[in-house]
Enzyme design. Structure first.
Site, mmCIF file in Angstrom:
data_model
loop_
_atom_site.group_PDB
_atom_site.id
_atom_site.type_symbol
_atom_site.label_atom_id
_atom_site.label_comp_id
_atom_site.label_asym_id
_atom_site.label_seq_id
_atom_site.Cartn_x
_atom_site.Cartn_y
_atom_site.Cartn_z
ATOM 1 N N ASN A 124 0.828 -1.204 0.000
ATOM 2 C CA ASN A 124 0.000 0.000 0.000
ATOM 3 C C ASN A 124 0.864 1.256 0.000
ATOM 4 O O ASN A 124 0.477 2.289 -0.529
ATOM 5 C CB ASN A 124 -0.899 -0.003 1.231
ATOM 6 C CG ASN A 124 -1.665 1.293 1.386
ATOM 7 O OD1 ASN A 124 -2.467 1.649 0.534
ATOM 8 N ND2 ASN A 124 -1.389 2.026 2.470
ATOM 9 N N ASP A 213 -0.397 -6.646 3.513
ATOM 10 C CA ASP A 213 -0.702 -5.697 4.577
ATOM 11 C C ASP A 213 -1.673 -4.627 4.091
ATOM 12 O O ASP A 213 -1.595 -4.178 2.946
ATOM 13 C CB ASP A 213 0.618 -5.033 5.015
ATOM 14 C CG ASP A 213 0.427 -4.036 6.132
ATOM 15 O OD1 ASP A 213 -0.033 -4.453 7.208
ATOM 16 O OD2 ASP A 213 0.718 -2.838 5.928
ATOM 17 N N HIS A 217 -6.709 -0.387 2.586
ATOM 18 C CA HIS A 217 -6.213 0.966 2.297
ATOM 19 C C HIS A 217 -5.612 1.096 0.902
ATOM 20 O O HIS A 217 -5.099 2.158 0.555
ATOM 21 C CB HIS A 217 -5.169 1.382 3.335
ATOM 22 C CG HIS A 217 -5.718 1.469 4.723
ATOM 23 N ND1 HIS A 217 -6.528 2.506 5.128
ATOM 24 C CD2 HIS A 217 -5.612 0.629 5.780
ATOM 25 C CE1 HIS A 217 -6.884 2.304 6.400
ATOM 26 N NE2 HIS A 217 -6.334 1.183 6.812
ATOM 27 N N GLU A 257 -4.730 -8.974 4.889
ATOM 28 C CA GLU A 257 -5.327 -8.256 6.006
ATOM 29 C C GLU A 257 -6.310 -7.243 5.433
ATOM 30 O O GLU A 257 -5.900 -6.254 4.822
ATOM 31 C CB GLU A 257 -4.241 -7.521 6.803
ATOM 32 C CG GLU A 257 -4.808 -6.684 7.926
ATOM 33 C CD GLU A 257 -3.926 -5.500 8.333
ATOM 34 O OE1 GLU A 257 -4.011 -5.097 9.497
ATOM 35 O OE2 GLU A 257 -3.178 -4.974 7.485
#
Ligand code: CA
Ligand code: CA
Length: 501
Positions: A124, A213, A217, A257
């Site tokens: 991200n 991860d 987002h 996640e």
């Protein structure tokens, strides 16, 4: 003569002859239990106070004895932070942790034990010290400008909501988590190509899968000028990554996640094999704290929902991770409830993830450093403990060495349940059939069936002893007690029963 020929053949073919071939297509059947290592805190091999790769290698015997099928490592790439979720070089190992050669050795030794290794990938954002971002910051003509989410302040159509940080006199960059974590423009095909190259690099080294991860987002509303469907766009990113990864390993495992409620996270299964079930984790903690039985129905509903998106969806449960209060703290340091939580976690089909130290009953409440304290190997502190921070919450936690010697320890309970998972395939691949849950009696009772047969799992979430009639006269207890056709369950205990019919 014959003997010597065989010896030559064995030496020529190495271990291939001696060990059953690993079937990578069988992740779903093989990997019942995974272990999350927070690398900085786990094991220190060179006495600099910081966990490292050689430290993990030294402790693989521990993990094998505990019985887990694989490890997920928090990021190991060069980074200025202790948690290393801000990466400066995706092709290297942080020098605090060791070298690429150390990591290659770790992969080899993991595989030697028929275990799997999952790397954390932070796609991200990069570190603000990543050469791409440094170039953007210092070079107005940088070829990497379109790698990041930049905003020149003068565009009236671009609402500057959220976390924008000053890049230069006229521009800002987006970084939801921190100014040190500039976010990437995942709409840029060059960025996707970079990530594909990174995944292929590590797959060629032998890594089995990736934990992605902060996937929710990937497309934060407002970080790019046009975001039409942030979920679908993130899924498409993962699908592109998967195709590239499968060129190297067709059975590569993706777990993400996506820290959202179940209905919001389910669509992400279209780009993943597995997603951590945050809602279910909360429900299991409530089950042990309040006797709420609903987690099992939630599990079944989640599975239906996930498999509607991806027929191959793997159920993925955990109690807590490196971003949450530890289980023992969440159950108010009640040993019986901590054991029950482990039993719930390890009797659900799919992949159950443990967070390092959970098996010892380590305590942890935020701030983050307090949920990531050094792992206590030995009471004398000479077992490879990390010392990067002073132990505050876990000074009185019995060490690995002490708990291994104590048959009644939480460690040995985890070990027992993990071994049962490894020896009774229904606990990993069984189809769940809920027999009953009665909120009044606080009992959870379900069957698990696959081609190996049927088993029954009963959890007593109450502080009273309970008995449950077992109609199958040939039923035998795998765990717990059956007497006179009844499963006998002490407070906060479980029974696992092999059924003949
Ligand atoms: Ca070290
Ligand atoms: Ca983003």
């Amino acid at each position: 003569m014959v003997v010597s020929l065989i010896a030559v053949a064995v030496s020529l073919m190495g271990l291939e002859l001696l060990r059953p071939k690993r079937d990578m297509s069988n992740w779903q059947n093989e990997v019942g239990t995974m272990y999350q290592i927070f690398v900085y805190s786990f094991a220190d091999s060179n006495n600099d106070g910081v966990g490292d790769i050689q430290g993990i290698i030294e402790k693989l015997d521990y993990l094998e004895e505990l019985g887990v099928n694989g490890i997920w490592l928090t990021p190991v790439h060069p980074s200025q932070s202790y948690h290393k979720y801000d990466v400066e070089d995706y092709y290297a190992i942080d020098e605090q942790f060791g070298t690429l050669a150390d990591f290659e050795q770790l992969i080899a030794e993991i595989h030697e034990r028929d275990m799997k290794i999952v790397m954390d990938m932070v796609f991200n954002h990069t570190s603000n010290l990543h050469p791409w971002f440094v170039d953007v910051k210092t070079n107005p003509e940088s070829q990497y400008r379109d790698y990041y989410a930049l905003n020149d302040n003068t565009d009236p159509d671009f609402p500057r909501v959220g976390a924008w940080h000053q890049l230069n006199a006229t521009e800002h960059y987006y970084g939801f988590f921190s100014p040190n974590m500039p976010e990437l423009n995942l709409d840029n095909p060059q960025v996707i190509q970079e990530w594909q190259n990174v995944l292929q690099f590590w797959l060629k080294k032998g890594v089995d899968g990736f934990r992605f991860d902060a996937v929710k987002h990937f497309y934060n509303q407002g970080e790019l000028k046009v975001i039409e469907d942030p979920t679908q766009q993130a899924v498409e990113v993962l699908q592109q990554l998967k195709r590239a990864a499968q060129q190297i390993n067709p059975n590569v495992y993706f777990v993400s996640e996506v820290w959202l409620n179940t209905s919001a996270m389910a669509p992400y299964y279209a780009g993943n094999d597995a997603l951590f079930q945050f809602d279910l984790a909360e429900a299991m903690i409530k089950a042990v704290n309040r006797g709420e039985t609903g987690y099992i129905q939630q599990y079944v509903e989640n599975m239906t929902r996930f498999q509607a998106v991806n027929p191959e969806a793997m159920m993925t449960q955990f109690l807590t991770n490196h971003d949450q209060s530890r289980v023992m703290s969440a159950v108010f340091q009640d040993q019986e409830r901590a054991r029950l939580a482990a039993s719930l976690l390890l009797t659900l089909p799919g992949t159950s993830y443990l967070y390092y130290g959970e098996e010892l009953g380590m305590l942890g409440v935020k701030p983050d450093e307090r949920i990531r304290e050094p792992f206590p190997w030995q009471a004398d502190g000479l077992g490879g403990e990390t010392t990067w921070e002073v132990v505050k919450l876990n000074q009185n936690i019995a060490s690995v060495a002490e708990q291994q010697e104590n048959p009644a320890s939480l460690y040995n309970h985890y070990r027992t349940m993990i071994k049962l998972r490894a020896t009774h395939s229904q606990l990993v691949t069984g189809k769940v059939d809920v027999i009953e849950t009665t909120s009044k009696s606080k009992l959870v009772n379900y069957k698990l069936e696959n081609s190996d047969g049927k088993i029954q799992v009963i959890h007593n979430l109450s502080k009273n002893s309970q008995e449950v009639r077992i109609d199958d006269v040939n039923a035998t207890a795998i765990y717990g007690t059956i007497t006179g056709g009844k499963a006998v369950l002490p407070p906060f205990s479980s029974a696992i029963i092999a059924l003949a019919e």
